[in-house]
Design an enzyme around this catalytic site. Structure first.
Site, PDB file in Angstrom:
ATOM      1  N   LYS A  88      -4.306   7.672   0.017  1.00 27.99           N
ATOM      2  CA  LYS A  88      -3.124   6.816  -0.163  1.00 27.99           C
ATOM      3  C   LYS A  88      -3.200   6.058  -1.502  1.00 27.99           C
ATOM      4  CE  LYS A  88      -2.512   2.753   1.476  1.00 27.99           C
ATOM      5  NZ  LYS A  88      -2.509   1.605   2.367  1.00 27.99           N
ATOM      6  N   ASP A 113       1.884   4.900   3.748  1.00 31.16           N
ATOM      7  CA  ASP A 113       1.286   3.706   4.346  1.00 31.16           C
ATOM      8  C   ASP A 113       1.940   3.480   5.705  1.00 31.16           C
ATOM      9  OD1 ASP A 113       3.774   2.617   3.928  1.00 31.16           O
ATOM     10  OD2 ASP A 113       3.071   0.903   2.785  1.00 31.16           O
TER      11      ASP A 113
END
Ligand code: SF4
Length: 218
Positions: free
Chosen positions: A121, A139
């Site tokens: 991420k 996320d």
């Protein structure tokens, strides 16, 4: 799952709602960005933005982060969660930058993911925001919105959500859509009390209809 036309409509609604959606972390170069994103794990961008001005003023290069005992870094970031681990990772990351990348933040996923505290991420955020390389960082907000709006399946893991979004969203829109999905999830399709009654997408959102039904029952 939503069809192509419905996905297009959803993206257009988000674009209309959040035309200027962008990262809310403050930074002025790739090193600051990678550190700000690392610090943002399990805390809010607002909290990170409170500690980074002092941190970035004192530490400008990877060498700077290694020139002090870890406690000095801890002291700067102690108001945010997991500060001891994060301080340790910042020093490890600084050492790797010096050892493997001539002190520069790498521009590849592989290079970024070799840094302490940097997962997929974070790497996606740095690639996209720091270097303009198309990527979609998934996320908690992106995942929730993608699932509620049935862009992907409810049971998909984070990696599957990312892959599905990359397939269904034109590549040139990945980076901006990533920010719009975050804003849409953070301020509108919130984890608790999403704004379903006023949502322009309610008619194509199965989850929204379920939420509305539950609220009527109460
Ligand atoms: Fe989110 Fe509700 Fe809109 Fe669906 S209808 S996208 S659940 S706010």
């Amino acid at each position: 799952m939503l069809n192509k036309k419905e996905i297009r409509r959803s993206l257009d609604v988000m674009a209309k709602m959040y035309p200027d959606a962008t990262i809310e972390l403050n930074f002025s170069n790739p090193l600051e960005l990678v550190i700000a994103v690392l610090l943002s794990a399990q805390t809010t961008d607002i909290n990170v933005n409170r500690v980074t001005p002092g941190l970035f003023k004192e530490f400008k290069t990877p060498e700077d982060y290694l020139s002090v005992p870890v406690e000095v870094i801890e002291d700067h970031i102690k108001s945010i969660g997991l500060f001891r681990t994060k301080a340790k990772n910042i020093q490890k990351l600084a050492q790797t930058l010096i050892d493997d990348f001539d002190g520069e933040v790498p521009r590849t996923r592989e290079g970024l993911e070799s840094l302490a505290g940097v997962g997929r991420k974070t790497a996606n955020v740095v690639l996209s925001v720091g270097f303009g390389i198309p990527a979609i960082a998934v996320d908690t907000h992106v995942e929730r919105v993608a699932k509620r709006l049935a862009f992907c399946r409810w049971k998909d893991n984070v990696r599957q959500v990312e892959e599905t979004l990359m397939k269904k969203i034109p590549k040139e829109e990945w980076s901006v859509t990533h920010h719009r999905l975050i804003f849409f999830g953070r301020y509108h399709c919130k984890a608790r009390n999403p704004e379903c009654p006023s949502c322009e997408l309610l008619d194509i959102c199965r989850e929204g209809k379920k939420i509305m039904k539950k609220r009527q029952v109460k």
